[in-house]
Design a protein around this motif. Structure first.
Motif, PDB file in Angstrom:
ATOM      1  N   GLN A 177      16.156 -32.549 -46.386  1.00  0.00           N
ATOM      2  CA  GLN A 177      16.057 -33.589 -45.364  1.00  0.00           C
ATOM      3  C   GLN A 177      14.610 -33.827 -44.955  1.00  0.00           C
ATOM      4  N   GLN A 178      13.847 -32.738 -44.786  1.00  0.00           N
ATOM      5  CA  GLN A 178      12.454 -32.877 -44.368  1.00  0.00           C
ATOM      6  C   GLN A 178      11.595 -33.549 -45.424  1.00  0.00           C
ATOM      7  N   LEU A 179      11.845 -33.222 -46.690  1.00  0.00           N
ATOM      8  CA  LEU A 179      11.057 -33.836 -47.762  1.00  0.00           C
ATOM      9  C   LEU A 179      11.338 -35.319 -47.885  1.00  0.00           C
ATOM     10  N   ALA A 180      12.497 -35.738 -47.437  1.00  0.00           N
ATOM     11  CA  ALA A 180      12.813 -37.169 -47.453  1.00  0.00           C
ATOM     12  C   ALA A 180      12.084 -37.912 -46.346  1.00  0.00           C
ATOM     13  N   GLU A 181      11.616 -37.178 -45.335  1.00  0.00           N
ATOM     14  CA  GLU A 181      10.971 -37.820 -44.188  1.00  0.00           C
ATOM     15  C   GLU A 181       9.478 -37.526 -44.098  1.00  0.00           C
ATOM     16  N   GLN A 182       9.009 -36.438 -44.726  1.00  0.00           N
ATOM     17  CA  GLN A 182       7.619 -36.033 -44.593  1.00  0.00           C
ATOM     18  C   GLN A 182       7.041 -35.670 -45.952  1.00  0.00           C
ATOM     19  N   SER A 183       5.730 -35.517 -45.972  1.00  0.00           N
ATOM     20  CA  SER A 183       5.083 -35.061 -47.194  1.00  0.00           C
ATOM     21  C   SER A 183       5.279 -33.561 -47.354  1.00  0.00           C
ATOM     22  N   VAL A 184       5.015 -33.078 -48.573  1.00  0.00           N
ATOM     23  CA  VAL A 184       5.155 -31.652 -48.841  1.00  0.00           C
ATOM     24  C   VAL A 184       4.224 -30.837 -47.949  1.00  0.00           C
ATOM     25  N   LEU A 185       2.992 -31.324 -47.761  1.00  0.00           N
ATOM     26  CA  LEU A 185       2.016 -30.606 -46.947  1.00  0.00           C
ATOM     27  C   LEU A 185       2.478 -30.506 -45.501  1.00  0.00           C
ATOM     28  N   GLN A 186       3.057 -31.573 -44.967  1.00  0.00           N
ATOM     29  CA  GLN A 186       3.559 -31.545 -43.594  1.00  0.00           C
ATOM     30  C   GLN A 186       4.705 -30.550 -43.440  1.00  0.00           C
ATOM     31  N   VAL A 187       5.578 -30.507 -44.443  1.00  0.00           N
ATOM     32  CA  VAL A 187       6.707 -29.578 -44.395  1.00  0.00           C
ATOM     33  C   VAL A 187       6.204 -28.136 -44.410  1.00  0.00           C
ATOM     34  N   ILE A 188       5.214 -27.860 -45.261  1.00  0.00           N
ATOM     35  CA  ILE A 188       4.673 -26.504 -45.370  1.00  0.00           C
ATOM     36  C   ILE A 188       4.077 -26.044 -44.052  1.00  0.00           C
ATOM     37  N   ARG A 189       3.523 -26.978 -43.290  1.00  0.00           N
ATOM     38  CA  ARG A 189       2.872 -26.615 -42.033  1.00  0.00           C
ATOM     39  C   ARG A 189       3.847 -26.431 -40.879  1.00  0.00           C
ATOM     40  N   THR A 190       5.082 -26.805 -41.027  1.00  0.00           N
ATOM     41  CA  THR A 190       6.040 -26.698 -39.926  1.00  0.00           C
ATOM     42  C   THR A 190       6.398 -25.232 -39.674  1.00  0.00           C
ATOM     43  N   PRO A 191       6.590 -24.862 -38.402  1.00  0.00           N
ATOM     44  CA  PRO A 191       6.944 -23.467 -38.075  1.00  0.00           C
ATOM     45  C   PRO A 191       8.234 -23.003 -38.753  1.00  0.00           C
ATOM     46  N   VAL A 192       9.210 -23.914 -38.879  1.00  0.00           N
ATOM     47  CA  VAL A 192      10.474 -23.534 -39.517  1.00  0.00           C
ATOM     48  C   VAL A 192      10.239 -23.115 -40.958  1.00  0.00           C
ATOM     49  N   HIS A 193       9.418 -23.876 -41.674  1.00  0.00           N
ATOM     50  CA  HIS A 193       9.125 -23.538 -43.068  1.00  0.00           C
ATOM     51  C   HIS A 193       8.398 -22.203 -43.151  1.00  0.00           C
ATOM     52  N   GLN A 194       7.425 -21.993 -42.277  1.00  0.00           N
ATOM     53  CA  GLN A 194       6.644 -20.760 -42.323  1.00  0.00           C
ATOM     54  C   GLN A 194       7.515 -19.538 -42.004  1.00  0.00           C
ATOM     55  N   ALA A 195       8.414 -19.687 -41.021  1.00  0.00           N
ATOM     56  CA  ALA A 195       9.312 -18.583 -40.690  1.00  0.00           C
ATOM     57  C   ALA A 195      10.267 -18.294 -41.847  1.00  0.00           C
ATOM     58  N   SER A 196      10.762 -19.350 -42.492  1.00  0.00           N
ATOM     59  CA  SER A 196      11.664 -19.174 -43.627  1.00  0.00           C
ATOM     60  C   SER A 196      10.947 -18.520 -44.798  1.00  0.00           C
ATOM     61  N   ALA A 197       9.690 -18.903 -45.012  1.00  0.00           N
ATOM     62  CA  ALA A 197       8.908 -18.308 -46.097  1.00  0.00           C
ATOM     63  C   ALA A 197       8.692 -16.814 -45.848  1.00  0.00           C
ATOM     64  N   ARG A 198       8.403 -16.450 -44.600  1.00  0.00           N
ATOM     65  CA  ARG A 198       8.219 -15.032 -44.271  1.00  0.00           C
ATOM     66  C   ARG A 198       9.513 -14.252 -44.471  1.00  0.00           C
ATOM     67  N   HIS A 199      10.632 -14.857 -44.073  1.00  0.00           N
ATOM     68  CA  HIS A 199      11.930 -14.217 -44.254  1.00  0.00           C
ATOM     69  C   HIS A 199      12.223 -14.022 -45.741  1.00  0.00           C
ATOM     70  N   PHE A 200      11.940 -15.056 -46.526  1.00  0.00           N
ATOM     71  CA  PHE A 200      12.163 -14.991 -47.970  1.00  0.00           C
ATOM     72  C   PHE A 200      11.296 -13.907 -48.595  1.00  0.00           C
ATOM     73  N   PHE A 201      10.038 -13.822 -48.165  1.00  0.00           N
ATOM     74  CA  PHE A 201       9.124 -12.805 -48.686  1.00  0.00           C
ATOM     75  C   PHE A 201       9.620 -11.403 -48.346  1.00  0.00           C
ATOM     76  N   LEU A 202      10.109 -11.232 -47.119  1.00  0.00           N
ATOM     77  CA  LEU A 202      10.603  -9.932 -46.694  1.00  0.00           C
ATOM     78  C   LEU A 202      11.785  -9.478 -47.554  1.00  0.00           C
ATOM     79  N   LEU A 203      12.796 -10.337 -47.690  1.00  0.00           N
ATOM     80  CA  LEU A 203      13.995  -9.967 -48.442  1.00  0.00           C
ATOM     81  C   LEU A 203      13.688  -9.807 -49.930  1.00  0.00           C
ATOM     82  N   SER A 204      12.855 -10.699 -50.464  1.00  0.00           N
ATOM     83  CA  SER A 204      12.471 -10.589 -51.874  1.00  0.00           C
ATOM     84  C   SER A 204      11.700  -9.295 -52.120  1.00  0.00           C
ATOM     85  N   GLY A 205      10.786  -8.978 -51.203  1.00  0.00           N
ATOM     86  CA  GLY A 205       9.993  -7.765 -51.353  1.00  0.00           C
ATOM     87  C   GLY A 205      10.844  -6.505 -51.322  1.00  0.00           C
TER      88      GLY A 205
END
Length: 253
Positions: A177-205
């Motif tokens: 949904q976000q990619l349909a409304e914003q650029s990739v760079l804007q999505v990467i900068r959002t707090p939700v994306h950053q929190a999800s990335a940290r969560h993904f890194f934790l579980l993957s690690g």
């Protein structure tokens, strides 16, 4: 500094996952495919054995369940009792006890090691080794249970994989949904994306650390037999030193 402390604690969780998988791999190889921290598998095997009235098999798979429970309860009791005493490094105490159990497993098991495994099931030494290893895994399970606000485990990864799948199932529709409304760079900068990335890194690690630990345990057992347990013991000693010098803060775990 605060961010550095958080990062350090995450790597402590990764190291403990490596220790657990390494130790589990040794137990699986030398103790008749024992699951030292796989209590769901042991419970299933115990149920099957009981259903078939296979008492030796039921004892083989049921005994570790009891010992793991005892080790887990002992770890929780130690954490609970250290609170009113204001002990600065409670995890160091539990890790030290885990080191003692693993070292005892190494010494006792090496005396009866033959043909690539500890003596057969009818030997009391087999059950002593089973007790020592499952107690160690039960103790560790009581320590690191949270990281970055997430419930985790360093001794078994079924829950980690389930949380991983759940996180992706929630994140991917949001990302679409976000990619349909914003650029990739804007999505990467959002707090939700950053929190999800940290969560993904934790579980993957955690999962990758566990997998690497099992690989290392399998490879080194071929070359060093039970002496390979020196490696997870050394990691635990390092974590003990870290906890004594800079105690793990419980809000991270």
């Amino acid at each position: 500094m605060q961010q550095h402390v958080r990062f350090e604690r995450i790597w402590a969780a990764f190291l403990l996952a490596w220790v657990a998988a390494f130790s589990d791999a040794i137990g699986f190889l030398v103790l008749q495919q024992l699951g030292a921290s796989f209590m769901s598998g042991n419970s299933m095997a115990t149920g099957v054995a009981l259903g078939r009235l296979d008492w030796p098999a039921a004892l083989h798979s049921g005994f570790p369940i009891i010992m793991f429970f005892v080790g887990n309860m002992l770890g929780f009791l130690m954490l609970t009792l250290t609170r009113p005493w204001h002990i600065r490094s409670p995890f160091a105490i539990i890790f030290a006890l885990e080191v003692i159990f693993l070292l005892a497993f190494l010494l006792v098991g090496s005396r009866s090691f033959q043909g690539g495994s500890v003596r057969p099931l009818d030997s009391w030494i087999f059950y002593v080794c089973t007790t020592l290893l499952t107690l160690a895994m039960g103790l560790q399970t009581a320590t690191v249970r949270r990281a970055r606000g997430e419930h985790i485990s360093t001794t078994f990864v079924t829950g980690v994989l389930s949380n991983w799948a759940n996180a992706l199932a929630q994140y991917l529709p949001w990302l679409r949904q976000q990619l349909a409304e914003q650029s990739v760079l804007q999505v990467i900068r959002t707090p939700v994306h950053q929190a999800s990335a940290r969560h993904f890194f934790l579980l993957s690690g955690l999962w990758i650390s566990y997998l690497i630990g099992a690989i290392c345990g399998g490879v080194l057992e071929l070359r060093l037999a039970l002496t390979a347990l020196v490696f997870p013991i050394c990691i635990l000693v390092v974590l003990i030193v870290i906890d004594v010098l800079q105690p793990f803060e419980r809000e991270y775990f």
